[in-house]
Design a protein around this motif. Structure first.
Motif, PDB file in Angstrom:
ATOM      1  N   ASP A 100      23.518  21.136  24.916  1.00  0.00           N
ATOM      2  CA  ASP A 100      22.515  20.249  25.374  1.00  0.00           C
ATOM      3  C   ASP A 100      22.359  19.505  26.552  1.00  0.00           C
ATOM      4  O   ASP A 100      21.590  18.984  26.681  1.00  0.00           O
ATOM      5  N   LYS A 101      23.419  20.088  27.273  1.00  0.00           N
ATOM      6  CA  LYS A 101      23.627  19.803  28.731  1.00  0.00           C
ATOM      7  C   LYS A 101      23.861  21.046  29.432  1.00  0.00           C
ATOM      8  O   LYS A 101      24.290  21.785  29.390  1.00  0.00           O
ATOM      9  N   SER A 102      22.978  21.065  30.992  1.00  0.00           N
ATOM     10  CA  SER A 102      23.236  21.188  32.299  1.00  0.00           C
ATOM     11  C   SER A 102      24.832  21.411  32.696  1.00  0.00           C
ATOM     12  O   SER A 102      25.203  20.429  32.644  1.00  0.00           O
ATOM     13  N   ASP A 103      25.108  22.707  33.251  1.00  0.00           N
ATOM     14  CA  ASP A 103      26.485  22.389  34.433  1.00  0.00           C
ATOM     15  C   ASP A 103      25.803  22.231  36.014  1.00  0.00           C
ATOM     16  O   ASP A 103      25.399  23.032  35.979  1.00  0.00           O
ATOM     17  N   ILE A 118      32.686  23.851  28.500  1.00  0.00           N
ATOM     18  CA  ILE A 118      32.127  25.407  28.326  1.00  0.00           C
ATOM     19  C   ILE A 118      30.898  24.419  26.701  1.00  0.00           C
ATOM     20  O   ILE A 118      31.015  23.797  26.369  1.00  0.00           O
ATOM     21  N   PRO A 119      29.976  25.756  26.049  1.00  0.00           N
ATOM     22  CA  PRO A 119      29.571  26.994  26.673  1.00  0.00           C
ATOM     23  C   PRO A 119      28.715  26.867  28.875  1.00  0.00           C
ATOM     24  O   PRO A 119      28.912  25.496  28.424  1.00  0.00           O
ATOM     25  N   HIS A 120      28.446  27.624  29.205  1.00  0.00           N
ATOM     26  CA  HIS A 120      27.838  27.633  30.317  1.00  0.00           C
ATOM     27  C   HIS A 120      26.327  27.778  30.084  1.00  0.00           C
ATOM     28  O   HIS A 120      25.443  28.025  30.786  1.00  0.00           O
ATOM     29  N   HIS A 121      25.936  27.167  29.635  1.00  0.00           N
ATOM     30  CA  HIS A 121      24.532  26.751  29.404  1.00  0.00           C
ATOM     31  C   HIS A 121      23.165  26.046  30.036  1.00  0.00           C
ATOM     32  O   HIS A 121      23.403  26.772  31.107  1.00  0.00           O
ATOM     33  N   THR A 122      23.102  26.237  29.785  1.00  0.00           N
ATOM     34  CA  THR A 122      23.220  25.348  29.026  1.00  0.00           C
ATOM     35  C   THR A 122      21.479  24.753  27.890  1.00  0.00           C
ATOM     36  O   THR A 122      21.225  25.741  28.172  1.00  0.00           O
ATOM     37  N   TYR A 167      21.527  25.888  33.027  1.00  0.00           N
ATOM     38  CA  TYR A 167      21.800  26.314  31.612  1.00  0.00           C
ATOM     39  C   TYR A 167      21.416  27.696  31.111  1.00  0.00           C
ATOM     40  O   TYR A 167      21.126  29.026  31.725  1.00  0.00           O
ATOM     41  N   ASP A 168      22.253  27.985  30.209  1.00  0.00           N
ATOM     42  CA  ASP A 168      21.655  29.533  29.203  1.00  0.00           C
ATOM     43  C   ASP A 168      21.125  29.635  28.706  1.00  0.00           C
ATOM     44  O   ASP A 168      20.873  28.677  27.316  1.00  0.00           O
ATOM     45  N   ASP A 169      19.762  29.619  29.078  1.00  0.00           N
ATOM     46  CA  ASP A 169      18.678  30.562  28.174  1.00  0.00           C
ATOM     47  C   ASP A 169      18.559  30.958  26.776  1.00  0.00           C
ATOM     48  O   ASP A 169      17.348  31.588  26.660  1.00  0.00           O
ATOM     49  N   LYS A 170      19.839  31.700  27.078  1.00  0.00           N
ATOM     50  CA  LYS A 170      19.752  32.463  26.529  1.00  0.00           C
ATOM     51  C   LYS A 170      20.592  33.157  25.189  1.00  0.00           C
ATOM     52  O   LYS A 170      20.944  34.165  24.866  1.00  0.00           O
ATOM     53  N   ASN A 171      21.666  32.398  25.008  1.00  0.00           N
ATOM     54  CA  ASN A 171      22.853  32.569  25.122  1.00  0.00           C
ATOM     55  C   ASN A 171      23.352  32.969  23.743  1.00  0.00           C
ATOM     56  O   ASN A 171      23.136  31.414  22.577  1.00  0.00           O
ATOM     57  N   ASN A 172      22.675  33.435  22.724  1.00  0.00           N
ATOM     58  CA  ASN A 172      22.865  33.705  21.192  1.00  0.00           C
ATOM     59  C   ASN A 172      24.124  33.975  20.472  1.00  0.00           C
ATOM     60  O   ASN A 172      24.875  34.488  19.394  1.00  0.00           O
ATOM     61  N   ARG A 173      24.820  34.105  21.118  1.00  0.00           N
ATOM     62  CA  ARG A 173      26.414  34.199  20.736  1.00  0.00           C
ATOM     63  C   ARG A 173      27.398  33.435  21.392  1.00  0.00           C
ATOM     64  O   ARG A 173      28.823  33.397  21.286  1.00  0.00           O
ATOM     65  N   ALA A 174      26.689  32.032  21.498  1.00  0.00           N
ATOM     66  CA  ALA A 174      28.075  30.564  21.993  1.00  0.00           C
ATOM     67  C   ALA A 174      27.112  29.628  21.277  1.00  0.00           C
ATOM     68  O   ALA A 174      26.272  30.160  21.068  1.00  0.00           O
ATOM     69  N   LEU A 230      21.920  33.042  32.681  1.00  0.00           N
ATOM     70  CA  LEU A 230      21.717  31.530  33.392  1.00  0.00           C
ATOM     71  C   LEU A 230      20.594  31.559  34.017  1.00  0.00           C
ATOM     72  O   LEU A 230      20.658  32.089  34.807  1.00  0.00           O
ATOM     73  N   VAL A 231      19.988  30.202  33.859  1.00  0.00           N
ATOM     74  CA  VAL A 231      18.697  29.842  34.426  1.00  0.00           C
ATOM     75  C   VAL A 231      19.540  28.641  36.014  1.00  0.00           C
ATOM     76  O   VAL A 231      20.157  27.958  35.238  1.00  0.00           O
ATOM     77  N   LEU A 232      19.025  29.229  37.402  1.00  0.00           N
ATOM     78  CA  LEU A 232      19.719  28.377  37.467  1.00  0.00           C
ATOM     79  C   LEU A 232      18.283  27.392  38.199  1.00  0.00           C
ATOM     80  O   LEU A 232      17.519  27.709  38.745  1.00  0.00           O
TER      81      LEU A 232
END
Length: 438
Positions: A285-288, A431-435, A274-281, A247-249
């Protein structure tokens, strides 16, 4: 092993005798494991602890500048998991979880302020988190040094601590352990990829053996002072490579504040994740987006006491909320009746008929309205409802004008920029938390 004198070795070479050393170890044998075919429907399902960013048995990192909101976000997430409530827009699969926050730079009093402020805001009572939230602080006598490194001994893993930590997590049935910050959990060379890789893999084994998620809060380098990404994490990249989710803030930028009509003094209350590396979800294309709300603890004598930041979900305003095709049609009618400029500084700026129809102010000091007008214009010009043309003004100067393009179809609403989220329980980031960044 018996050493062979040098002169005997030369004699063997001269006599073409094969050289052999006694008592050599047997050759190492490696066997490749054949893949065992299985029914894909029977493969174990991934186990998510929180949203799509915390996976049981795996590592995640939370990367940000200092003061960007990592700690209060981790507390907010912990309360979501401990209560099982969708406070920040992320589901808690399977209901309430047991969460352990181990902070290595704040003391217990400060952590209590952050926790209790969030509980006040979300109406969380003691029974809602009893036996499910655990907090320790290095400043209150609970240090955590998983590894150390010296020139003489090299990297040394604190094996007793690793085993005791794993046992405690299994005994307490901890679902998620959050360590803040990672750099304080070891005394190795943070720029050494081999050492950091070994430490990260050790944390990964703790997660796997305890069947829990493990989160490591991490700072970005000075080089990442602007837009932060996973690659801006300070030190060796091995930590990022070892994590399943990163996760990157990022604080709201000046450009984003202008786009959303946020006053500069309020800009720092907003940040996106946003999740800069979630290869499991699944990709998103949007940040939270989140906002830091201020909550008073009421612990003062002559005033309201300490005011603490609490993370709440926030959504950028949608310029098209409530806008219909009729609004566009009436704007087009006004535009067609005059000569309008694209330049926002012009007295005949095309934003003025938009303001008139939408009941907004086109004045520069009303930033929220001006931002909405610009977003409407960008979209209508982009879709061809309005078009830019080049021409001459009354003084024969080259100017850019805006005219009607394709007329609005009655009853068909214009394209929206997105869905407005209200920032209440269950209606935060999806969901997901990315993003990914906006």
């Amino acid at each position: 092993m018996t050493a062979i004198p040098l002169h005997q070795r030369f004699e063997q070479i001269e006599q073409n005798e094969p050289f052999s050393a006694p008592n050599l170890p047997a050759p190492l044998k490696i066997t490749a494991t054949p893949y065992q075919w299985c029914d894909p429907s029977q493969i174990k399902l991934r186990e998510w602890v929180y949203g799509r960013s915390i996976q049981r048995g795996h590592l995640r990192a939370v990367v940000a500048q200092g003061g960007a909101g990592k700690t209060i976000l981790s507390v907010g997430e912990a309360l979501c998991m401990a209560t099982g409530r969708n406070l920040l827009g992320q589901t808690v699969p399977g209901g309430p979880k047991r969460v352990w926050l181990w902070n290595l730079e704040d003391d217990g009093d400060e952590l209590a302020r952050i926790v209790q402020a969030a509980c006040l805001h979300w109406d969380i009572a003691p029974e809602h988190i009893r036996d499910r939230l655990f907090i320790d602080s290095a400043l209150d006598g609970a240090p955590l040094k998983l590894a150390s490194s010296t020139n003489a001994a090299g990297l040394v893993i604190n094996r007793p601590l690793v085993e005791a930590l794993t046992d405690e997590m299994k005994g307490r049935e901890i679902d998620y352990l959050h360590v803040d910050p990672f750099v304080s959990s070891h005394s190795a060379n943070e720029s050494d990829n081999m050492e950091i890789d070994a430490i990260a893999k050790e944390w990964a084994m703790v997660a796997k053996k305890s069947e829990a998620g493990v989160g490591l809060a991490h700072h970005i380098s000075k080089a990442g002072a602007g837009e932060a990404t996973a690659m801006h994490a300070r030190g060796a990249v091995a930590l990022i490579n070892a994590c399943r989710s990163v996760l990157v803030l990022n604080r709201m930028s000046d450009e984003e504040a202008k786009r959303y009509g946020i006053e500069d003094e309020r800009r720092r209350r907003f940040f996106r994740v946003y999740d800069d590396k979630n290869n499991r979800a699944p990709p998103s294309d949007k940040s939270d987006w989140y906002q830091m709300a201020s909550v008073s603890l009421g612990n003062g004598i002559n005033d309201d006491g300490d005011n603490m930041g609490v993370v709440v979900p926030w959504s950028p305003p949608d310029a098209f909320d409530g806008v219909t095709a009729d609004h566009l049609y009436r704007v087009q009618c006004l535009v067609s009746e005059g000569t309008w400029r694209a330049d926002v500084q012009a007295s005949a700026w095309v934003g003025k008929p938009v303001a008139q129809i939408m009941g907004l102010s086109s004045e520069a000091d009303v930033k929220a309205d001006r931002a909405r007008i610009n977003m409407l214009l960008r979209t209508w010009i982009g879709t061809g409802a309005l078009v830019k043309t080049e021409g001459k003004d009354s003084k024969s100067m080259s100017r850019t004008f805006v005219e009607v393009g394709e007329w609005a179809v009655q009853g068909v609403p214009p394209t929206s920029q997105g869905v407005v989220r209200k920032g209440v329980e269950g209606e935060g980031p999806a969901i997901p938390h990315h993003t990914s960044p906006l």
